[in-house]
Write a protein that holds these residues in place. Structure first.
Motif, short mmCIF file in Angstrom:
data_model
loop_
_atom_site.label_atom_id
_atom_site.label_comp_id
_atom_site.label_asym_id
_atom_site.label_seq_id
_atom_site.Cartn_x
_atom_site.Cartn_y
_atom_site.Cartn_z
N ARG A 294 -6.91 5.35 0.25
CA ARG A 294 -5.87 5.97 0.89
C ARG A 294 -5.69 5.70 2.51
NH1 ARG A 294 -2.77 10.88 0.63
NH2 ARG A 294 -1.40 10.50 2.78
N ALA A 295 -7.13 5.40 3.05
CA ALA A 295 -7.25 5.00 4.39
C ALA A 295 -6.50 3.60 4.63
CB ALA A 295 -8.69 4.92 4.80
N ASP A 296 -6.87 2.76 3.74
CA ASP A 296 -6.09 1.40 3.75
C ASP A 296 -4.61 1.39 3.51
OD1 ASP A 296 -8.73 0.58 4.00
OD2 ASP A 296 -8.94 -0.62 2.18
N TYR A 297 -4.18 2.34 2.59
CA TYR A 297 -2.81 2.32 2.63
C TYR A 297 -2.14 2.96 4.06
CZ TYR A 297 1.69 4.70 1.50
OH TYR A 297 3.03 5.25 1.64
N ASP A 298 -2.89 3.88 4.49
CA ASP A 298 -2.24 4.59 5.75
C ASP A 298 -2.37 3.60 7.16
OD1 ASP A 298 -1.97 6.93 4.56
OD2 ASP A 298 -3.93 7.91 5.54
N VAL A 299 -2.92 2.75 6.86
CA VAL A 299 -3.07 1.61 7.92
C VAL A 299 -1.94 0.49 7.61
CG1 VAL A 299 -4.45 -0.39 8.88
CG2 VAL A 299 -5.67 1.73 8.37
N LEU A 300 -1.84 0.30 6.21
CA LEU A 300 -0.68 -1.00 6.01
C LEU A 300 0.55 -0.22 6.23
CD1 LEU A 300 -2.61 -2.54 3.01
CD2 LEU A 300 -2.33 -3.48 5.22
N ALA A 301 0.89 1.00 5.55
CA ALA A 301 2.02 1.51 5.72
C ALA A 301 2.56 1.77 7.36
CB ALA A 301 1.81 2.97 5.32
N GLN A 302 1.58 2.18 8.16
CA GLN A 302 1.76 2.11 9.29
C GLN A 302 2.34 0.77 10.04
OE1 GLN A 302 -1.32 4.02 12.00
NE2 GLN A 302 -0.04 4.06 13.81
N ARG A 303 1.81 -0.33 9.73
CA ARG A 303 1.81 -1.60 10.25
C ARG A 303 3.08 -2.25 9.59
NH1 ARG A 303 -3.27 -5.52 9.70
NH2 ARG A 303 -4.03 -3.42 10.99
N TYR A 304 3.06 -2.19 8.35
CA TYR A 304 4.20 -2.76 7.66
C TYR A 304 5.64 -1.90 6.92
CZ TYR A 304 0.77 -6.52 8.12
OH TYR A 304 -0.05 -7.45 8.78
N GLY A 305 5.40 -0.63 7.36
CA GLY A 305 6.40 0.31 6.71
C GLY A 305 6.95 0.19 5.30
N PRO A 306 8.14 -0.27 5.16
CA PRO A 306 8.97 -0.28 3.92
C PRO A 306 8.29 -1.24 2.92
CG PRO A 306 10.38 -1.29 5.63
CD PRO A 306 9.15 -0.60 6.42
N LEU A 307 7.54 -2.16 3.41
CA LEU A 307 6.90 -3.19 2.66
C LEU A 307 5.70 -2.95 1.80
CD1 LEU A 307 7.67 -6.32 4.85
CD2 LEU A 307 9.23 -5.17 3.12
N VAL A 308 5.36 -1.60 1.78
CA VAL A 308 4.28 -1.18 1.34
C VAL A 308 4.62 -0.09 0.10
CG1 VAL A 308 1.96 0.23 1.70
CG2 VAL A 308 2.93 -1.07 3.37
N SER A 309 4.20 -0.32 -1.04
CA SER A 309 4.48 0.37 -2.35
C SER A 309 3.46 1.38 -2.55
CB SER A 309 5.20 -0.39 -3.26
OG SER A 309 5.06 0.27 -4.64
N LYS A 310 3.70 2.68 -2.64
CA LYS A 310 2.67 3.38 -3.06
C LYS A 310 2.85 4.28 -4.43
CE LYS A 310 -0.32 7.35 -1.30
NZ LYS A 310 -0.54 7.94 -2.48
N GLU A 311 1.86 4.18 -5.26
CA GLU A 311 1.91 4.96 -6.60
C GLU A 311 0.69 5.83 -6.72
OE1 GLU A 311 3.92 5.84 -9.89
OE2 GLU A 311 4.44 4.42 -8.61
N GLY A 312 0.77 6.98 -6.77
CA GLY A 312 -0.47 7.83 -6.64
C GLY A 312 -1.32 7.51 -5.43
N ASP A 313 -2.65 7.14 -5.76
CA ASP A 313 -3.71 6.51 -4.81
C ASP A 313 -3.55 5.03 -4.63
OD1 ASP A 313 -4.36 9.23 -4.03
OD2 ASP A 313 -5.90 9.40 -5.38
N GLY A 314 -2.98 4.55 -5.68
CA GLY A 314 -2.67 3.11 -5.36
C GLY A 314 -1.60 2.54 -4.69
N PHE A 315 -1.65 1.26 -4.21
CA PHE A 315 -0.62 0.86 -3.31
C PHE A 315 -0.68 -0.76 -3.69
CE2 PHE A 315 -4.20 0.52 -0.65
CZ PHE A 315 -4.11 -0.79 0.05
N LEU A 316 0.58 -1.57 -3.54
CA LEU A 316 0.80 -2.78 -3.39
C LEU A 316 1.68 -2.92 -1.84
CD1 LEU A 316 2.17 -3.76 -6.78
CD2 LEU A 316 0.05 -4.16 -5.86
N ALA A 317 1.26 -4.15 -1.31
CA ALA A 317 1.85 -4.32 0.28
C ALA A 317 2.03 -5.67 0.34
CB ALA A 317 0.67 -3.79 1.41
N LEU A 318 3.17 -6.02 0.73
CA LEU A 318 3.45 -7.57 1.07
C LEU A 318 3.18 -7.67 2.77
CD1 LEU A 318 5.09 -10.07 0.22
CD2 LEU A 318 7.20 -9.03 1.28
N VAL A 319 2.23 -8.68 3.05
CA VAL A 319 1.80 -8.73 4.36
C VAL A 319 1.98 -10.31 4.78
CG1 VAL A 319 0.18 -7.06 3.99
CG2 VAL A 319 -0.54 -9.40 3.43
N PRO A 320 1.62 -10.63 6.05
CA PRO A 320 1.78 -12.14 6.38
C PRO A 320 0.60 -12.89 5.88
CG PRO A 320 1.91 -10.77 8.27
CD PRO A 320 1.60 -9.89 7.11
#
Length: 461
Positions: A294-320
């Motif tokens: 969850r902590a990593d999701y919060d960091v990535l969601a704040q940084r990359y916003g709509p390019l982070v997909s959350k499902e429960g406690d898991g996530f996928l994120a598109l990053v540089p």
């Protein structure tokens, strides 16, 4: 035969007759019916009546010393057979020095197991032993139920929760578990799946398909189909009920679950608005990160916003592509969140699949999982997949065995660590790995077999 269930039925716990016979302290001798020792015993009942059948309900071990030994022995045994008595225990002495031959002959002719109870074993001792066996089963199944509930709950929080719950259910029950729609059901179950899924008929059903015991339960508009070579116990049916509750919640978001890879790039990619992605991340290439923190999701969601997909406690994120993958994003992570190799925007779905596979590998091993940069990169993907399917052909219809093998190899053959990851008892892991060895015809004690199978698991679709 198909059995339709509109309401739950109370099931009383039973013990296989062979478990009672195996008690050395009782000294029971099987005089006939050795091929029927799997018969279930609910309770032991003592009766010296010439015809006790009116007072029986079935699945008893009937204990008698022949005080009122019947004159028509075949009719006596036939009455017990008709009431569903599982076995007869005859106590020798003081009435008879040995079990009457007429009783042995009648039982053998009518398929009724007959036990000789020695003079040193009171009938009460047999009843107490049966009670102890029933209590042991109850405790064991309650522990199994609690462990399975924890494992299923953990599975429901992973990146692909529906698939994770189905795989976990298959592992803990040593079965095959599938969530099917009426339009995709196998031919032999199509009509039954349609009836269960319709919502207007039975709430569940069970049937026999070949050698498999099959149960069907509705999950929203789909049906959970559980196949196994033995029937489910009451505690195992309770495990299925837990899975049904979780799948019911997850199924409500099944369309978004199926579209998870597409959601990696959120609405921008779904509408092919590549400019939005390049405006946030630059021209590319990109990586996909898969994680559960969850902590990593919060960091990535704040940084990359709509390019982070959350499902429960898991996530996928598109990053540089320059995203740092050598260590955890957040201090709470037990290992680095796996990230795919750099990829252009046109290959983002492949990158998401790679990141998801790396996450599964990292969870199995408990160590960081990085994109292949040596051996795997030298192997043609088509040839690798062909090799994997050839090596694991005997396991491809048994996802619970594939997952157990993956985790066990990832934990370097440790029974205890593999059991902890899978959420099952270490003996269950031993049983499944021995089954894998038999199916594959491989000795998993050799380094060659382990290395070959680990590569096959890595390259398996």
């Amino acid at each position: 035969m198909v059995v339709l269930h509109n309401r739950p039925t109370m099931v009383v716990q039973t013990v296989p007759l062979r478990d009672l016979v195996a008690r050395v302290d009782l000294g029971l001798t099987v005089l006939c019916g050795t091929d029927a020792l799997d018969r279930p015993i609910r309770w032991a009942h003592v009766s010296e009546l010439a015809d006790p059948s009116p007072y029986l309900v079935g699945e008893e071990l009937l204990l008698t010393a022949g005080v009122r030994f019947p004159s028509d022995v075949p009719a006596y045994v036939a009455g017990l057979v008709s009431k569903g008595v599982s076995a007869i225990g005859f106590g020798v002495e003081p009435e008879f020095p040995t079990v009457p031959s007429s009783l042995v002959e009648a039982c053998a002719a009518q398929g009724m197991p007959l036990l000789e109870v020695p003079p040193s074993t009171p009938f009460l001792a047999v009843s107490q032993a049966l009670g102890a066996l029933l209590a042991e089963i109850a405790v064991r199944e309650q522990r199994m139920l609690a462990d399975s509930q924890r494992a299923l709950t953990r599975a429901a929080t992973r990146v692909r929760p529906v698939e994770s719950v189905l795989t976990t259910l298959a592992v803990v029950l040593n079965c095959r578990a599938d969530l099917v729609d009426p339009t995709s059901a196998p031919d032999e179950l199509a009509s039954l799946v349609a009836r269960v899924a319709s919502g207007t008929g039975p709430r569940s059903a069970s049937t026999q398909v070949g050698e498999d015991h099959v149960t069907l339960d509705p999950v929203e508009s789909a049906v959970l189909v559980v196949r196994r070579d033995t029937a489910l116990s009451p505690a195992e049916r309770a495990v299925v009920a837990v899975a049904l509750a979780l799948l019911g919640l997850l199924r409500r978001d099944v369309e978004s679950e199926r579209g998870q890879i597409a959601r990696v790039a959120a609405s921008a990619l779904l509408r092919s608005q590549v400019a939005d992605v390049t405006g946030v991340l630059g021209p590319g290439p990109y990586r996909v990160v898969a994680g559960e923190s969850r902590a990593d999701y919060d960091v990535l969601a704040q940084r990359y916003g709509p390019l982070v997909s959350k499902e429960g406690d898991g996530f996928l994120a598109l990053v540089p592509a320059a995203f740092e993958v050598s260590g955890p994003v957040g201090v709470s992570s037990p290992f680095a969140e796996p990230a795919s190799a750099p990829a252009p925007i046109s290959a983002v779905e492949d990158a998401a699949a790679e990141a998801t596979a790396l996450l599964a590998r990292a969870k199995a091993t408990g160590a960081p999982a990085l994109p292949a940069s040596d051996l795997s990169s030298l192997v043609d993907p088509v040839a690798a997949r062909a090799f994997a399917r050839r090596e694991l052909a005997a396991l491809l219809g048994r996802p619970e065995l594939v997952e157990t093998l993956r985790v066990w190899l990832g934990q370097h053959g440790s029974w205890d660590r593999a059991a902890a990851v899978l959420g099952v008892h270490r003996n269950s892991v031993r049983h499944r790995i021995s089954h894998v060895e038999r199916l594959l015809g491989r000795d998993l004690g050799t380094a060659d077999a382990r290395a070959s199978l680990w590569l096959a698991l890595t390259w398996l679709d």
